[in-house]
Motif scaffolding. Sequence first.
Motif, PDB file in Angstrom:
ATOM      1  N   LYS A  11      28.559   0.457  76.398  1.00 53.10           N
ATOM      2  CA  LYS A  11      29.888   1.007  76.140  1.00 53.10           C
ATOM      3  C   LYS A  11      30.480   0.425  74.850  1.00 53.10           C
ATOM      4  CE  LYS A  11      31.092   1.933  80.971  1.00 53.10           C
ATOM      5  NZ  LYS A  11      31.942   1.542  82.114  1.00 53.10           N
ATOM      6  N   ALA A  12      30.275  -0.860  74.650  1.00 56.00           N
ATOM      7  CA  ALA A  12      30.802  -1.502  73.437  1.00 56.00           C
ATOM      8  C   ALA A  12      30.155  -0.919  72.190  1.00 56.00           C
ATOM      9  CB  ALA A  12      30.565  -3.014  73.492  1.00 56.00           C
ATOM     10  N   GLU A  13      28.819  -0.677  72.282  1.00 56.31           N
ATOM     11  CA  GLU A  13      28.111  -0.083  71.134  1.00 56.31           C
ATOM     12  C   GLU A  13      28.612   1.330  70.855  1.00 56.31           C
ATOM     13  OE1 GLU A  13      23.996  -0.314  71.959  1.00 56.31           O
ATOM     14  OE2 GLU A  13      23.794  -2.407  71.322  1.00 56.31           O
ATOM     15  N   CYS A  14      28.848   2.105  71.917  1.00 53.26           N
ATOM     16  CA  CYS A  14      29.356   3.476  71.744  1.00 53.26           C
ATOM     17  C   CYS A  14      30.741   3.454  71.112  1.00 53.26           C
ATOM     18  CB  CYS A  14      29.410   4.206  73.083  1.00 53.26           C
ATOM     19  SG  CYS A  14      27.773   4.581  73.750  1.00 53.26           S
ATOM     20  N   ARG A  15      31.580   2.506  71.593  1.00 57.52           N
ATOM     21  CA  ARG A  15      32.920   2.411  71.044  1.00 57.52           C
ATOM     22  C   ARG A  15      32.863   2.015  69.570  1.00 57.52           C
ATOM     23  NH1 ARG A  15      34.706  -0.232  74.904  1.00 57.52           N
ATOM     24  NH2 ARG A  15      34.496  -2.351  74.098  1.00 57.52           N
ATOM     25  N   GLU A  16      31.956   1.102  69.257  1.00 61.48           N
ATOM     26  CA  GLU A  16      31.802   0.665  67.863  1.00 61.48           C
ATOM     27  C   GLU A  16      31.288   1.803  66.989  1.00 61.48           C
ATOM     28  OE1 GLU A  16      29.601  -2.847  65.284  1.00 61.48           O
ATOM     29  OE2 GLU A  16      29.389  -2.762  67.461  1.00 61.48           O
ATOM     30  N   GLU A  17      30.382   2.627  67.564  1.00 59.32           N
ATOM     31  CA  GLU A  17      29.832   3.768  66.829  1.00 59.32           C
ATOM     32  C   GLU A  17      30.939   4.769  66.506  1.00 59.32           C
ATOM     33  OE1 GLU A  17      26.987   5.728  64.821  1.00 59.32           O
ATOM     34  OE2 GLU A  17      26.590   3.895  65.951  1.00 59.32           O
ATOM     35  N   LYS A  18      31.871   4.967  67.490  1.00 59.35           N
ATOM     36  CA  LYS A  18      32.975   5.893  67.265  1.00 59.35           C
ATOM     37  C   LYS A  18      33.951   5.348  66.223  1.00 59.35           C
ATOM     38  CE  LYS A  18      32.909   7.999  71.867  1.00 59.35           C
ATOM     39  NZ  LYS A  18      33.640   8.153  73.157  1.00 59.35           N
ATOM     40  N   LYS A  22      35.856   5.385  60.933  1.00 59.69           N
ATOM     41  CA  LYS A  22      37.189   4.937  60.556  1.00 59.69           C
ATOM     42  C   LYS A  22      37.116   3.595  59.834  1.00 59.69           C
ATOM     43  CE  LYS A  22      39.702   7.300  64.247  1.00 59.69           C
ATOM     44  NZ  LYS A  22      40.598   7.145  65.407  1.00 59.69           N
ATOM     45  N   SER A  23      36.215   2.723  60.279  1.00 54.68           N
ATOM     46  CA  SER A  23      36.047   1.430  59.623  1.00 54.68           C
ATOM     47  C   SER A  23      35.575   1.609  58.188  1.00 54.68           C
ATOM     48  CB  SER A  23      35.035   0.575  60.394  1.00 54.68           C
ATOM     49  OG  SER A  23      35.526   0.262  61.670  1.00 54.68           O
ATOM     50  N   LEU A  29      39.122   2.871  51.413  1.00 54.72           N
ATOM     51  CA  LEU A  29      40.540   2.926  51.048  1.00 54.72           C
ATOM     52  C   LEU A  29      41.002   1.598  50.465  1.00 54.72           C
ATOM     53  CD1 LEU A  29      43.207   4.500  51.054  1.00 54.72           C
ATOM     54  CD2 LEU A  29      43.614   3.631  53.378  1.00 54.72           C
ATOM     55  N   PHE A  30      40.539   0.503  51.061  1.00 59.14           N
ATOM     56  CA  PHE A  30      40.901  -0.824  50.543  1.00 59.14           C
ATOM     57  C   PHE A  30      40.393  -1.018  49.111  1.00 59.14           C
ATOM     58  CE2 PHE A  30      39.355  -5.235  49.956  1.00 59.14           C
ATOM     59  CZ  PHE A  30      40.589  -5.850  49.814  1.00 59.14           C
ATOM     60  N   LEU A  31      39.127  -0.652  48.882  1.00 61.07           N
ATOM     61  CA  LEU A  31      38.566  -0.793  47.531  1.00 61.07           C
ATOM     62  C   LEU A  31      39.269   0.121  46.540  1.00 61.07           C
ATOM     63  CD1 LEU A  31      34.757  -1.045  48.382  1.00 61.07           C
ATOM     64  CD2 LEU A  31      36.224  -2.854  47.516  1.00 61.07           C
ATOM     65  N   LEU A  32      39.622   1.329  46.977  1.00 66.04           N
ATOM     66  CA  LEU A  32      40.325   2.256  46.098  1.00 66.04           C
ATOM     67  C   LEU A  32      41.716   1.738  45.752  1.00 66.04           C
ATOM     68  CD1 LEU A  32      40.345   5.027  44.685  1.00 66.04           C
ATOM     69  CD2 LEU A  32      41.234   6.008  46.789  1.00 66.04           C
ATOM     70  N   LEU A  33      42.447   1.248  46.755  1.00 67.01           N
ATOM     71  CA  LEU A  33      43.799   0.735  46.507  1.00 67.01           C
ATOM     72  C   LEU A  33      43.770  -0.529  45.652  1.00 67.01           C
ATOM     73  CD1 LEU A  33      45.565   1.252  49.966  1.00 67.01           C
ATOM     74  CD2 LEU A  33      45.934   2.517  47.848  1.00 67.01           C
ATOM     75  N   SER A  34      42.789  -1.409  45.901  1.00 69.52           N
ATOM     76  CA  SER A  34      42.693  -2.625  45.086  1.00 69.52           C
ATOM     77  C   SER A  34      42.363  -2.282  43.639  1.00 69.52           C
ATOM     78  CB  SER A  34      41.641  -3.569  45.672  1.00 69.52           C
ATOM     79  OG  SER A  34      40.337  -3.019  45.572  1.00 69.52           O
ATOM     80  N   THR A  35      41.513  -1.257  43.432  1.00 69.85           N
ATOM     81  CA  THR A  35      41.181  -0.825  42.073  1.00 69.85           C
ATOM     82  C   THR A  35      42.395  -0.220  41.382  1.00 69.85           C
ATOM     83  OG1 THR A  35      38.908  -0.375  42.764  1.00 69.85           O
ATOM     84  CG2 THR A  35      39.626   0.598  40.701  1.00 69.85           C
ATOM     85  N   LEU A  36      43.135   0.641  42.088  1.00 71.51           N
ATOM     86  CA  LEU A  36      44.339   1.255  41.511  1.00 71.51           C
ATOM     87  C   LEU A  36      45.406   0.205  41.219  1.00 71.51           C
ATOM     88  CD1 LEU A  36      44.652   4.503  43.676  1.00 71.51           C
ATOM     89  CD2 LEU A  36      43.893   4.316  41.299  1.00 71.51           C
ATOM     90  N   LYS A 168      40.548  -4.372  61.097  1.00 73.69           N
ATOM     91  CA  LYS A 168      39.810  -3.610  62.119  1.00 73.69           C
ATOM     92  C   LYS A 168      38.593  -2.883  61.539  1.00 73.69           C
ATOM     93  CE  LYS A 168      43.912  -2.835  64.955  1.00 73.69           C
ATOM     94  NZ  LYS A 168      44.791  -1.814  65.575  1.00 73.69           N
ATOM     95  N   ALA A 169      38.229  -3.212  60.324  1.00 69.86           N
ATOM     96  CA  ALA A 169      37.089  -2.537  59.695  1.00 69.86           C
ATOM     97  C   ALA A 169      35.796  -3.236  60.094  1.00 69.86           C
ATOM     98  CB  ALA A 169      37.248  -2.546  58.177  1.00 69.86           C
ATOM     99  N   ARG A 170      35.225  -2.789  61.208  1.00 70.39           N
ATOM    100  CA  ARG A 170      34.007  -3.418  61.738  1.00 70.39           C
ATOM    101  C   ARG A 170      32.802  -2.556  61.370  1.00 70.39           C
ATOM    102  NH1 ARG A 170      35.345  -7.368  65.324  1.00 70.39           N
ATOM    103  NH2 ARG A 170      37.519  -7.403  66.002  1.00 70.39           N
TER     104      ARG A 170
END
Length: 543
Positions: A11-18, A22-23, A29-36, A168-170
């Motif tokens: 279940k944990a692996e499935c949740r991580e896969e889902k 998003k991660s 998004l973090f890399l894009l915002l840091s670059t901008l 939360k970016a795992r």
Amino acid sequence: MDEAKCNEITKAECREEKENPKSAARVVLFLLLSTLLGILGGQLLGTVLVAASNHQLMTEQESIARLGYLAIPGRFLYQEMTAKSTYLAGGIFFALSIGLGCGFFWGLILWIFSLYRKRWHHYLRLLPIVIMSAILIWQGRGTDNKVLIFLLLFPLTIYALSFPLLAKARIRLSDVGRYGFLFVIFSILLWVTFRQLDFIDIRDRILLPSRVGRQIDDFYYRYTLYPARLVQPLCYRLQNAIAIDHERFPRERLLAIQSALRAQDWFAVPSELNGRLQAALSYSQAQDEILFYWSKEQPVKNSWMRQANPIYRISWQEFIKEPSKHLEKYSLAADTYLLLRTGCGIGLFFILPLAAAFFLFVGCIWLIRQALLLAEIKLGRLKETVLALGIILTLFLAINARFKVKSRLPESRFGLWQIARARESGDRIGALKRLNDTLDAQSCRAHQEDIANLARDKNPVVRRLAAKLLDKLASSEEEWAFSLLLSLLEDSNINVVYTAAESVSKYPGQRAKDLLLDILRTDRPWYLKMKVYCALKEKGWQQ
């Protein structure tokens, strides 16, 4: 009990896969915002630096002109140099080099350190910041304070940005390895593709024929003076004004030092201007030494140079013997922008291509995934990786087939001259480029009429290449060739005029020298005048 644990893990692996898409989106998004954010910070820093540098440059230009010398690029730039649009345009260079470089570099480093998942992993991200800050403080002595503050505070800003986006970016390390492998292949193919492209050819064939392209070309040449001069050491600049303490020099030595400085394009101005210039010097009669100083940011009294500590000192005899050598040593000692110049170079030539490759790669992977979702195709990791690799290879093969230069020109000069008369401008450009590599003066004389027709061609690129052909006749001083160059110097396209001036500079004799001097006294673009000034200096001309 073991079965319950296995179910929990599944279940944990499935949740991580889902959560994984998003991660991944959070990381991008973090890399894009840091670059901008880096681009914005670099633009702000560059605008401030260019504004200060331009005011100093204007003061130097005015002081040199007041002494009766030709100030290059000259008074025609005064109004442009103090315009806000000039500050912003000059700042773009720093935004795309050190700003983008810092933004993407620190974003990437902080994300890599966030992959190590422990309770105290947030503090682990501070480790590279602390190490780099210590190195900067140690190596940054003498660096401009604005640059040092930017380099120290900017990583902390990116660190604060990492909390909401990376918490939360795992992402599994297996995914990092898989996409990292694809990214390495993508970057190698991108490098191989761009390495074989002729950027001058792209400018001539794509930029210059279109109105928008000509505006981009004009913008580049118009505003490169300001950031380029700012980051240069004094010894690499075209001209320098240096405040000199006249009262400390005996008259004979004052005339000698002024002459030695002028021969190196350093113009000695009265010490009343000290504080508004970057360089200042005085003389110690007791030690028979020349003393070089920093010049302060605010105007000060003449006595300042007698109270401050010199940053470089040299005996009179040694300086007069080799003035260029000691001026270079002083320039390097007075260089406050070494750190900025290094950062701009790394950002422009290494991190900017890396960031462009990364975001192009992310775009390609996103398109592939969207196509699979629309087609409702589910693939395993291995099959998805192989598919992405195949699409990337196909894409680059298609690009290479489109842009690869295939030489269909004949090797004989007779055949090249025939193509140079062709109706298609691309054929004429290709033939002229080959002729410029293979032609000699005798062949140019034999094709006088062809060269004259090419010099009157409607295409500015053809006229520019015809002007370049004419420098092969410099040694023989052909009258017809010189007359063609005179007409090309009045051309409406500045690239043609620049190449014609370059060809004229290779002609010996007083007539060519007078023609170049006339260009310096006219309202011509700064980069043309700087080229002409350097050519005159090579001919032995001195102010």
